[in-house]
Design a protein around this motif. Structure first.
Motif, mmCIF file in Angstrom:
data_model
loop_
_atom_site.group_PDB
_atom_site.id
_atom_site.type_symbol
_atom_site.label_atom_id
_atom_site.label_comp_id
_atom_site.label_asym_id
_atom_site.label_seq_id
_atom_site.Cartn_x
_atom_site.Cartn_y
_atom_site.Cartn_z
ATOM 1 N N HIS A 66 32.327 -17.466 2.268
ATOM 2 C CA HIS A 66 32.523 -18.470 1.208
ATOM 3 C C HIS A 66 32.863 -17.831 -0.137
ATOM 4 O O HIS A 66 33.187 -18.538 -1.085
ATOM 5 C CB HIS A 66 31.275 -19.342 1.049
ATOM 6 C CG HIS A 66 31.069 -20.297 2.177
ATOM 7 N ND1 HIS A 66 30.417 -19.941 3.339
ATOM 8 C CD2 HIS A 66 31.445 -21.585 2.343
ATOM 9 C CE1 HIS A 66 30.391 -20.979 4.162
ATOM 10 N NE2 HIS A 66 31.019 -21.995 3.586
ATOM 11 N N HIS A 79 34.869 -15.659 -3.004
ATOM 12 C CA HIS A 79 36.270 -15.527 -3.399
ATOM 13 C C HIS A 79 36.549 -14.041 -3.659
ATOM 14 O O HIS A 79 36.394 -13.547 -4.776
ATOM 15 C CB HIS A 79 36.537 -16.364 -4.645
ATOM 16 C CG HIS A 79 37.985 -16.637 -4.876
ATOM 17 N ND1 HIS A 79 38.849 -15.683 -5.364
ATOM 18 C CD2 HIS A 79 38.735 -17.751 -4.669
ATOM 19 C CE1 HIS A 79 40.054 -16.207 -5.467
ATOM 20 N NE2 HIS A 79 40.020 -17.459 -5.044
ATOM 21 N N GLY A 118 39.321 -13.007 -6.359
ATOM 22 C CA GLY A 118 38.858 -13.107 -7.744
ATOM 23 C C GLY A 118 37.965 -11.931 -8.107
ATOM 24 O O GLY A 118 38.073 -11.360 -9.202
ATOM 25 N N LYS A 155 34.353 -15.085 -13.300
ATOM 26 C CA LYS A 155 33.039 -15.243 -12.656
ATOM 27 C C LYS A 155 32.569 -16.696 -12.749
ATOM 28 O O LYS A 155 32.031 -17.259 -11.781
ATOM 29 C CB LYS A 155 32.046 -14.290 -13.331
ATOM 30 C CG LYS A 155 30.641 -14.312 -12.801
ATOM 31 C CD LYS A 155 30.560 -13.890 -11.355
ATOM 32 C CE LYS A 155 31.018 -12.444 -11.140
ATOM 33 N NZ LYS A 155 31.129 -12.141 -9.695
ATOM 34 N N ALA A 213 34.465 -19.333 -12.941
ATOM 35 C CA ALA A 213 35.264 -20.136 -12.004
ATOM 36 C C ALA A 213 34.723 -19.964 -10.585
ATOM 37 O O ALA A 213 34.688 -20.925 -9.793
ATOM 38 C CB ALA A 213 36.727 -19.704 -12.083
ATOM 39 N N GLU A 214 34.295 -18.760 -10.284
ATOM 40 C CA GLU A 214 33.729 -18.485 -8.955
ATOM 41 C C GLU A 214 32.443 -19.289 -8.745
ATOM 42 O O GLU A 214 32.264 -19.926 -7.689
ATOM 43 C CB GLU A 214 33.443 -16.981 -8.857
ATOM 44 C CG GLU A 214 33.056 -16.511 -7.474
ATOM 45 C CD GLU A 214 32.739 -15.017 -7.477
ATOM 46 O OE1 GLU A 214 33.418 -14.249 -8.188
ATOM 47 O OE2 GLU A 214 31.804 -14.634 -6.774
ATOM 48 N N TYR A 215 31.570 -19.280 -9.757
ATOM 49 C CA TYR A 215 30.326 -20.055 -9.649
ATOM 50 C C TYR A 215 30.618 -21.551 -9.552
ATOM 51 O O TYR A 215 29.969 -22.277 -8.800
ATOM 52 C CB TYR A 215 29.430 -19.779 -10.862
ATOM 53 C CG TYR A 215 28.758 -18.417 -10.877
ATOM 54 C CD1 TYR A 215 28.633 -17.644 -9.728
ATOM 55 C CD2 TYR A 215 28.223 -17.901 -12.054
ATOM 56 C CE1 TYR A 215 28.018 -16.406 -9.753
ATOM 57 C CE2 TYR A 215 27.596 -16.662 -12.094
ATOM 58 C CZ TYR A 215 27.506 -15.924 -10.943
ATOM 59 O OH TYR A 215 26.886 -14.703 -10.975
ATOM 60 N N ALA A 216 31.608 -22.010 -10.324
ATOM 61 C CA ALA A 216 31.958 -23.444 -10.287
ATOM 62 C C ALA A 216 32.463 -23.825 -8.896
ATOM 63 O O ALA A 216 32.147 -24.902 -8.384
ATOM 64 C CB ALA A 216 33.017 -23.738 -11.350
ATOM 65 N N GLY A 217 33.244 -22.920 -8.300
ATOM 66 C CA GLY A 217 33.740 -23.159 -6.944
ATOM 67 C C GLY A 217 32.601 -23.281 -5.943
ATOM 68 O O GLY A 217 32.620 -24.132 -5.042
ATOM 69 N N LYS A 218 31.590 -22.429 -6.107
ATOM 70 C CA LYS A 218 30.416 -22.505 -5.209
ATOM 71 C C LYS A 218 29.694 -23.847 -5.399
ATOM 72 O O LYS A 218 29.300 -24.495 -4.428
ATOM 73 C CB LYS A 218 29.434 -21.367 -5.508
ATOM 74 C CG LYS A 218 29.934 -19.976 -5.302
ATOM 75 C CD LYS A 218 30.110 -19.647 -3.850
ATOM 76 C CE LYS A 218 31.121 -18.539 -3.723
ATOM 77 N NZ LYS A 218 32.487 -18.868 -4.209
ATOM 78 N N ALA A 241 30.896 -26.615 -6.412
ATOM 79 C CA ALA A 241 31.709 -27.701 -5.860
ATOM 80 C C ALA A 241 31.554 -27.793 -4.342
ATOM 81 O O ALA A 241 31.706 -28.867 -3.757
ATOM 82 C CB ALA A 241 33.173 -27.478 -6.241
ATOM 83 N N GLN A 242 31.258 -26.642 -3.713
ATOM 84 C CA GLN A 242 31.039 -26.638 -2.261
ATOM 85 C C GLN A 242 29.596 -26.981 -1.896
ATOM 86 O O GLN A 242 29.219 -26.949 -0.729
ATOM 87 C CB GLN A 242 31.356 -25.239 -1.691
ATOM 88 C CG GLN A 242 32.820 -24.832 -1.758
ATOM 89 C CD GLN A 242 33.004 -23.404 -1.257
ATOM 90 O OE1 GLN A 242 32.684 -23.075 -0.115
ATOM 91 N NE2 GLN A 242 33.517 -22.540 -2.116
#
Lengths: 93, 182
Positions: free
Chosen positions: B51, B53, B56, B104, B106-111, B113-114
């Protein structure tokens, strides 16, 4: 009067080496999806990381000017890397 | 007359080296604990790691080693009297630190969102602890770099640079273990 600026070439070489080693790590990691033994990939990734750490110690942190300290830090990091590699391999990668 | 000791060979401030060693020990123990806990559930850790990225994070490695290069150049330039160039290099190094934090974030935001949180799996507990603690150091480093761009004595730049290189050093060890070892 200003002193002459030191030659930045060793730093530039260090930066380029770090970029090259980072690129190599990414390429090696990509091999995981192509049937290459994950133990080999993991070992290569850790070795590349340790090489990067030595470049940072030697050139960015200037331990190249203190060779005995550079040897000590490098040896300690490689022993630590060995511990990480052992834990990685024991998990049956 | 006092004799020179091995400690005198260390470049820069001794206390900064104490901090560097302390930080390496803390992160080192964290990474060893991460791989130790991974022994209990290698398949779960591998699934969780998928999961992440990786691109990134790899980009962030480039960002951080380039920032470290600028910080090292700043000291060289300041020692050589090129004060304006040194200050610009420090601001550039700090700006790249901000780029690291944006990626970083953006990576946390992506997590998020999942639906992935720190307690989703032990992998993510370590992931958030180690990368979050590292990101906190990046925040501190950006502030320190800007501070010494203002108060730009060579000694200040040397100490700030050492802190920043330590942050760099931790990342080049943390990134492969968390993101790449599968």
């Amino acid at each position: 009067m200003n002193e002459p600026v030191k030659n930045p070439d060793p730093l530039r070489r260090a930066w380029l080496t770090l970029l090259a080693l980072s690129g190599a790590s990414a390429l090696v990691a990509e091999l995981a999806g192509q049937g290459v033994d994950r133990r080999l990939i993991g070992t290569a990734i850790l070795v590349l990381a340790l090489m990067k750490s030595r470049v940072i110690l030697a050139r960015y942190l200037d331990l190249a000017a203190a060779p005995s300290w550079l040897r000590g830090f490098t040896l300690t990091l490689w022993i630590f890397g060995g511990l990480l590699l052992g834990l990685f391999l024991v998990a049956g990668a | 007359m006092s004799e020179a000791t091995a400690l005198d060979e260390l470049p820069g401030e001794l206390l900064m080296w104490v901090l560097i060693v302390s930080e390496l020990l803390v992160f080192g123990m964290g990474l060893a604990a991460f791989l130790g806990v991974r022994l209990t559930d290698p398949a779960g850790f591998a699934e969780a790691q998928d999961h992440l990225h990786r691109t990134g994070a790899a980009l962030n490695t480039i960002v951080l080693v380039t920032s470290g290069f600028l910080a090292a150049l700043a000291l060289r330039w300041r020692e050589g009297g090129a004060r304006r160039k040194a200050r610009l290099a420090l601001v550039g190094a700090a700006a790249l630190g901000v780029v690291f934090l944006v990626i970083k974030g953006a990576e946390y935001a992506g997590k998020a969102a999942q639906g992935i949180a720190w307690d989703t799996h032990p992998f993510f507990t370590f992931y958030y602890l180690l990368t979050g603690f590292h990101a906190a150091h990046v925040v501190a480093g950006v502030v320190i770099l800007m501070l010494v761009a203002w108060k730009d004595a060579a000694k200040n730049i040397e100490v700030a640079g050492a802190f920043w290189h330590m942050v760099d050093l931790v990342w080049v060890l943390l990134f492969p273990v968390i993101y790449l070892l599968a």
